[in-house]
Design a protein around this motif. Structure first.
Motif, PDB file in Angstrom:
ATOM      1  N   PHE A   6     -66.247 -17.592 -37.319  1.00 40.46           N
ATOM      2  CA  PHE A   6     -65.303 -18.662 -37.842  1.00 40.46           C
ATOM      3  C   PHE A   6     -65.065 -18.818 -39.403  1.00 40.46           C
ATOM      4  N   ALA A   7     -66.231 -18.009 -39.966  1.00 40.98           N
ATOM      5  CA  ALA A   7     -66.120 -18.130 -41.387  1.00 40.98           C
ATOM      6  C   ALA A   7     -64.645 -17.619 -41.926  1.00 40.98           C
ATOM      7  N   VAL A   8     -64.091 -16.408 -41.344  1.00 42.66           N
ATOM      8  CA  VAL A   8     -62.970 -15.915 -41.685  1.00 42.66           C
ATOM      9  C   VAL A   8     -62.073 -15.801 -40.547  1.00 42.66           C
ATOM     10  N   SER A   9     -60.742 -16.023 -40.531  1.00 38.79           N
ATOM     11  CA  SER A   9     -60.212 -15.665 -39.371  1.00 38.79           C
ATOM     12  C   SER A   9     -58.692 -15.267 -39.526  1.00 38.79           C
ATOM     13  N   LYS A  29     -54.219 -17.988 -46.279  1.00 37.27           N
ATOM     14  CA  LYS A  29     -54.531 -19.397 -46.209  1.00 37.27           C
ATOM     15  C   LYS A  29     -56.160 -19.712 -46.516  1.00 37.27           C
ATOM     16  N   LEU A  30     -56.423 -20.676 -47.462  1.00 40.65           N
ATOM     17  CA  LEU A  30     -57.425 -21.011 -48.019  1.00 40.65           C
ATOM     18  C   LEU A  30     -57.633 -22.372 -47.963  1.00 40.65           C
ATOM     19  N   ARG A  31     -58.887 -22.930 -47.264  1.00 38.78           N
ATOM     20  CA  ARG A  31     -59.178 -24.173 -47.253  1.00 38.78           C
ATOM     21  C   ARG A  31     -59.846 -24.774 -48.421  1.00 38.78           C
ATOM     22  N   GLN A  33     -56.223 -26.384 -37.588  1.00 39.96           N
ATOM     23  CA  GLN A  33     -56.208 -27.317 -38.579  1.00 39.96           C
ATOM     24  C   GLN A  33     -57.385 -27.513 -39.339  1.00 39.96           C
ATOM     25  N   ALA A  34     -57.131 -27.279 -40.862  1.00 45.12           N
ATOM     26  CA  ALA A  34     -58.220 -27.104 -41.682  1.00 45.12           C
ATOM     27  C   ALA A  34     -59.553 -28.129 -41.717  1.00 45.12           C
ATOM     28  N   HIS A  35     -59.196 -29.301 -40.975  1.00 45.09           N
ATOM     29  CA  HIS A  35     -60.287 -30.581 -41.124  1.00 45.09           C
ATOM     30  C   HIS A  35     -61.196 -29.983 -40.187  1.00 45.09           C
ATOM     31  N   PHE A  36     -61.022 -29.150 -39.080  1.00 48.59           N
ATOM     32  CA  PHE A  36     -62.120 -28.753 -38.371  1.00 48.59           C
ATOM     33  C   PHE A  36     -62.863 -27.755 -39.054  1.00 48.59           C
ATOM     34  N   GLY A  37     -62.226 -26.965 -40.072  1.00 54.53           N
ATOM     35  CA  GLY A  37     -63.148 -26.048 -40.718  1.00 54.53           C
ATOM     36  C   GLY A  37     -63.830 -26.865 -41.708  1.00 54.53           C
ATOM     37  N   GLU A  38     -63.344 -27.968 -42.406  1.00 54.59           N
ATOM     38  CA  GLU A  38     -64.158 -28.808 -43.127  1.00 54.59           C
ATOM     39  C   GLU A  38     -65.347 -29.282 -42.365  1.00 54.59           C
ATOM     40  N   GLN A  39     -65.246 -30.130 -41.173  1.00 55.92           N
ATOM     41  CA  GLN A  39     -66.418 -30.311 -40.579  1.00 55.92           C
ATOM     42  C   GLN A  39     -67.347 -29.195 -40.529  1.00 55.92           C
ATOM     43  N   LEU A  40     -67.220 -28.064 -40.102  1.00 59.82           N
ATOM     44  CA  LEU A  40     -68.093 -26.904 -40.004  1.00 59.82           C
ATOM     45  C   LEU A  40     -68.828 -26.726 -41.233  1.00 59.82           C
ATOM     46  N   GLU A  41     -68.001 -26.653 -42.314  1.00 58.34           N
ATOM     47  CA  GLU A  41     -68.838 -26.199 -43.545  1.00 58.34           C
ATOM     48  C   GLU A  41     -69.905 -27.560 -43.900  1.00 58.34           C
ATOM     49  N   HIS A  42     -69.507 -28.584 -43.487  1.00 60.44           N
ATOM     50  CA  HIS A  42     -70.228 -29.783 -43.750  1.00 60.44           C
ATOM     51  C   HIS A  42     -71.233 -29.793 -43.034  1.00 60.44           C
ATOM     52  N   ASP A  72     -49.891 -16.187 -39.373  1.00 60.13           N
ATOM     53  CA  ASP A  72     -49.011 -15.922 -40.870  1.00 60.13           C
ATOM     54  C   ASP A  72     -49.948 -14.844 -41.477  1.00 60.13           C
ATOM     55  N   GLY A  73     -51.351 -14.768 -41.187  1.00 55.41           N
ATOM     56  CA  GLY A  73     -51.936 -13.726 -41.836  1.00 55.41           C
ATOM     57  C   GLY A  73     -53.501 -14.093 -41.895  1.00 55.41           C
ATOM     58  N   VAL A  74     -54.397 -14.407 -42.904  1.00 52.40           N
ATOM     59  CA  VAL A  74     -55.536 -14.209 -43.221  1.00 52.40           C
ATOM     60  C   VAL A  74     -56.091 -15.626 -43.392  1.00 52.40           C
ATOM     61  N   VAL A  75     -57.231 -16.354 -42.930  1.00 54.33           N
ATOM     62  CA  VAL A  75     -57.582 -17.718 -42.882  1.00 54.33           C
ATOM     63  C   VAL A  75     -58.858 -17.764 -43.328  1.00 54.33           C
ATOM     64  N   VAL A  76     -59.227 -18.383 -44.773  1.00 56.71           N
ATOM     65  CA  VAL A  76     -60.583 -18.370 -45.096  1.00 56.71           C
ATOM     66  C   VAL A  76     -61.020 -19.849 -44.821  1.00 56.71           C
ATOM     67  N   ASN A  77     -62.095 -19.978 -43.976  1.00 56.62           N
ATOM     68  CA  ASN A  77     -62.665 -21.303 -43.753  1.00 56.62           C
ATOM     69  C   ASN A  77     -64.028 -21.543 -44.422  1.00 56.62           C
ATOM     70  N   LEU A  78     -64.711 -20.650 -44.454  1.00 58.11           N
ATOM     71  CA  LEU A  78     -66.177 -20.882 -45.139  1.00 58.11           C
ATOM     72  C   LEU A  78     -66.081 -19.863 -46.242  1.00 58.11           C
ATOM     73  N   TYR A  79     -66.758 -20.175 -47.371  1.00 56.01           N
ATOM     74  CA  TYR A  79     -66.827 -19.421 -48.622  1.00 56.01           C
ATOM     75  C   TYR A  79     -68.273 -18.773 -48.715  1.00 56.01           C
ATOM     76  N   ASP A  80     -68.393 -17.639 -48.409  1.00 54.43           N
ATOM     77  CA  ASP A  80     -69.580 -16.940 -48.838  1.00 54.43           C
ATOM     78  C   ASP A  80     -69.235 -15.286 -49.159  1.00 54.43           C
ATOM     79  N   ALA A  81     -70.172 -14.972 -49.873  1.00 57.36           N
ATOM     80  CA  ALA A  81     -70.119 -13.537 -50.044  1.00 57.36           C
ATOM     81  C   ALA A  81     -70.090 -12.763 -49.161  1.00 57.36           C
TER      82      ALA A  81
END
Ligand code: ZN
Length: 781
Positions: A406-409, A464-466, A345-354, A413-422
């Motif tokens: 966890f930044a990218v997983s 998948k993009l958060r 679930q993306a909302h856990f990724g949201e907390q991680l970014e924050h 279904d495929g690829v999930v981006v949780n955090l955005y960084d170069a």
């Protein structure tokens, strides 16, 4: 969209990406002997497969280069080689370092770090005693406080080390630790009760659940699983912390045991590991209840989750009260990462970014060399590079070392981006198709994020993009074509298509300022955010128009009046290429004598993550509007003894109190404010500070606290009255005073003064070996 030169190169030369696929084979971790009952929804990335090169990457690299590889391993081993260690939890640091440093080594491949890891993993088992004991206590003191806890971290560290290095030499030592725990603790006659083997209603020792689950999976030994089941039962014993039952019924973390946040989250991370292994849905439900309770009621604006190391009542967020223990920040990150893996679930990724971009980076010195223990909403960052007595200083690096996992997983279904960084991620889809994802961005200093796919051939899968929850204007373009932004049930925007090498995706997350109006203890204040970043005012960024941080106010909560704008950080504080500060219109907090509205004085705000890096004072919550009346506001303060609380009595905030505690008695204590210019005063108000079991008030049995003034800058103090409404306290009893009460003294006549103070006899409460008083605010009109 404007492409930068490197991006053009990627799009122009798609073969470049696919050519990179064959290089640097992934490290193969030692597999578990037991497979899990619950399949992870997201497969996290092994850190050698992700190289971050933006802001996150800078912090991850600094963690490795300036902290983890610099640690003196012999210092970590010291308490084991010469028991007992310097202090009761000295044993935890080695395992915590092994865990963080192994992940960092996997990420960087640094051979110097690997050498240190090998040395530590070889030396620690040599300190194991004949029966398997590997704590730092003397035999007579075993299992009393923090030594099950040390076994927990030794197991976590060594299992992580073995898994990634493939060196199984420490395995017998781990088995013997596990066997000793199994033979020592249990419900059978003659065995000890693990609840009694450590602090916090047994939360500390029973958090050994997490590595015991991992040891079971790693070895396949059933008795380790049975030990885990014993811990889960012990939690619900009459003397146990009732972790799961409380979270299933009351659904509040502050009601679990004594609310100790670090130990509780450590237990919950173990419960999730057990859930993954065995599949007991009650454990997941309990953890989801805990998560919801923390997010909705107990999370500071920066992602900190405690003060005084405990989960507290609803919306109880003092800015200064041992706020934001870094161990809690890191276990909160681990908790969200576990839930993200398990549920997708993306909302856990949201907390991680924050929490990563604000509280975690706010606790890490920007160059990675030091960490803060309590990293509060205002004050100075308490950076330290030692370990003595500082649980947090070995926890912080664990949080940063986890970011590449966890930044990218990937998911089914495929690829999930949780955090955005170069950076570059080498991913393996479920059907073993390799995919390289190259990210270009200066986020969060830039609202564009450019992704490029690297593939050997055409492949259909989902990206998948958060979408950051703070962002009101987002767009996603694939090969230049806009994509519909309707998130799926997991919260991610999913782009399903047949991807080809070099396909590119452009994301835009419009970075905008936001103002959060303070409530409860921050009434009358606001916090400013910009994109994902919580900002702070900092004493070094006030320009020359405002004398102190305390003198800063904002003209209103209205964004147009504040005129917030990002600009590049000055070179002296440029901690990474995209570092920024933020122009804002401030005003002086003190009303001018003429009553005219204050002039707008531009200052710069700074991300909480970078605030205080130079040692300067900072604050997140900034007062709005000018303060009327109080002549002492922002004036110089002093007190008879410095005490051990970093508050203020002239900051307009009675919650930020001070004390005169120094563990000694005193016949008198005083709290004073000195005025820069002589000022007419007709009344003085003393706002009481917090009281404690061992003092924090004035003993009025020999007379009420006196109000004194002085007529010249360094003249004699002259008593002009008393706080006549101060209750009839004694040395022992506070007569109901808890803090926040106001007592006013009318002066016999308006007097021109240079200073004001309140003097009285400090109280000792239940500890007559010492005495101290406390003050929240001193006001004069
Ligand atoms: Zn700590």
């Amino acid at each position: 969209m404007k492409l930068n030169p490197q991006m053009k190169l990627i799009i122009g030369l798609p073969l470049l990406i696919s050519a990179a696929l064959g290089s640097a084979a992934a490290l193969t971790p030692v597999p578990d002997k037991v497979s899990c009952a619950v399949a992870d929804r997201q497969a996290f990335t092994q850190p050698d497969q992700l190289r971050l090169t933006g802001w996150l990457g800078a912090r991850v690299e600094a963690n490795e280069a300036n902290r983890l590889v610099k640690i003196d391993v012999n210092r970590l081993l010291e308490g084991y080689r010469k028991r007992p260690g310097r202090q009761s939890w000295d044993g935890e640091h080695l395992g915590k370092w092994l865990h963080a440093a192994t992940l960092a080594w996997v990420n960087t491949g640094d051979s110097a770090l690997r050498q240190k890891l090998d040395y530590a993993a070889a030396e620690l088992p040599k300190c194991q005693q004949a029966d398997g004991y590997l704590g730092t206590y003397l035999e007579k003191d075993r299992w009393t406080e923090w030594d099950v806890w040390a076994h927990k971290y030794n197991l976590l560290g060594l299992i992580t080390y073995m898994r990634y290095t493939g060196n199984l030499e420490p395995l017998p030592a781990c088995r013997r630790m596990g066997d000793l725990l199994c033979s020592t603790f249990g419900e059978e006659p003659g065995k000890r009760d693990i609840i009694k083997a450590g602090e916090h209603v047994g939360l500390a020792p029973t958090s050994v659940l997490e590595p015991m689950v991992l040891l079971y999976r790693f070895t396949g030994e059933k008795r380790y699983l049975e030990f885990c089941q014993y811990i889960l039962r012990a939690w619900e014993h009459p003397n146990g912390p009732k972790v799961i039952s409380t979270l299933l019924t009351a659904k509040r973390v502050d009601k679990v045991a004594n609310g100790k946040a670090y130990e509780m989250l450590s237990c919950l991370n173990g419960a999730l590991e057990y859930y993954r292994t065995i599949g007991d849905p009650n454990l997941l439900e309990a953890c989801l209840n805990a998560w919801k309770d923390i997010v909705e009621r107990r999370l500071y604006i920066t992602g900190a989750a405690s003060y005084g190391e405990l989960f507290r009542g609803d919306f109880d967020f003092p800015n200064v009260a041992d706020v934001g223990e870094t161990c809690v920040t890191v276990t909160w990150i681990q908790f969200n990462a576990q839930l993200l893996r398990l549920t997708g679930q993306a909302h856990f990724g949201e907390q991680l970014e924050h929490v990563v971009l604000n509280q975690l980076f706010g606790a890490q010195k920007c160059d990675g060399s030091a960490w803060g223990y309590y990293v509060q909403m205002e004050g100075k960052k308490p950076y330290s590079a030692t370990l003595d007595g500082h649980c947090c200083l070995s926890s912080g690096p664990r949080g940063v070392a986890l970011i590449p996992t966890f930044a990218v997983s990937t998911d089914a279904d495929g690829v999930v981006v949780n955090l955005y960084d170069a950076g570059t991620a080498k991913l393996i889809l479920k059907d073993q198709t390799p995919v390289t994802l190259v990210t270009e961005t200066r986020y969060p200093a830039e609202d564009q994020v450019r992704l490029a796919m690297g593939l050997a051939g055409e492949k259909e899968f989902t990206l998948k993009l958060r979408m950051p929850a703070w962002c009101r204007a987002t767009s996603v373009r694939v090969q230049g074509q806009p994509v519909a932004l309707s998130p799926g049930p997991d919260g991610y925007v999913a782009v399903q298509r047949s991807w080809e090498d070099g396909d590119h995706v452009e994301l835009e997350f419009k970075l905008e300022p936001r103002v959060v109006i303070g409530d409860h203890k921050n009434n009358g204040k606001v916090a400013v955010l910009y994109g994902p970043l919580v900002l702070a005012a900092e004493a070094d960024l006030l320009g020359n128009q405002l004398p102190t941080l305390q003198a800063v106010a904002l003209p209103s909560a209205d964004l147009s009046a504040l005129a917030i704008a990002a600009e590049p950080a000055p070179d002296r504080i440029k901690t990474w290429a995209g570092a920024e500060v933020f122009h804002v219109n401030a005003i002086s907090r003190r009303a001018s004598k003429s009553g005219e509205p204050g002039a707008v004085l531009p200052i710069r705000l700074i991300p909480f993550a970078d605030a205080g890096n130079s040692g300067a004072e900072y604050k997140v919550w900034i007062p709005v509007g000018q303060s009327e009346g109080n002549l002492l506001l922002d004036e110089k303060e002093s007190r008879s003894r410095p005490g051990n609380v970093a508050g203020s009595i002239t900051d307009g905030d009675p919650n930020s109190f001070v004390v005169t505690f120094e563990g000694k008695p005193a016949s008198e204590d005083w709290f004073a404010a000195t005025l820069a210019a002589p000022t007419d005063v007709k009344r003085v108000t003393f706002v009481h500070g917090k009281t404690f079991h061992d003092g924090g008030w004035f003993d009025a049995s020999g007379g009420k606290p006196r109000v004194q003034v002085r007529a010249t800058p360094a003249g004699e103090w002259e008593t002009v009255g008393v706080l006549k409404d101060y209750p009839a306290t004694t040395a022992m009893t506070a007569s109901g005073l808890v803090g926040g009460e106001s007592f006013t003294c009318e002066l016999p006549k308006t007097t021109k003064v240079f200073g004001v103070r309140v003097v009285g006899k400090p109280a000792s409460g239940d500890d007559p070996r010492q005495a101290f008083a406390s003050c929240g605010e001193l006001l004069a009109e």
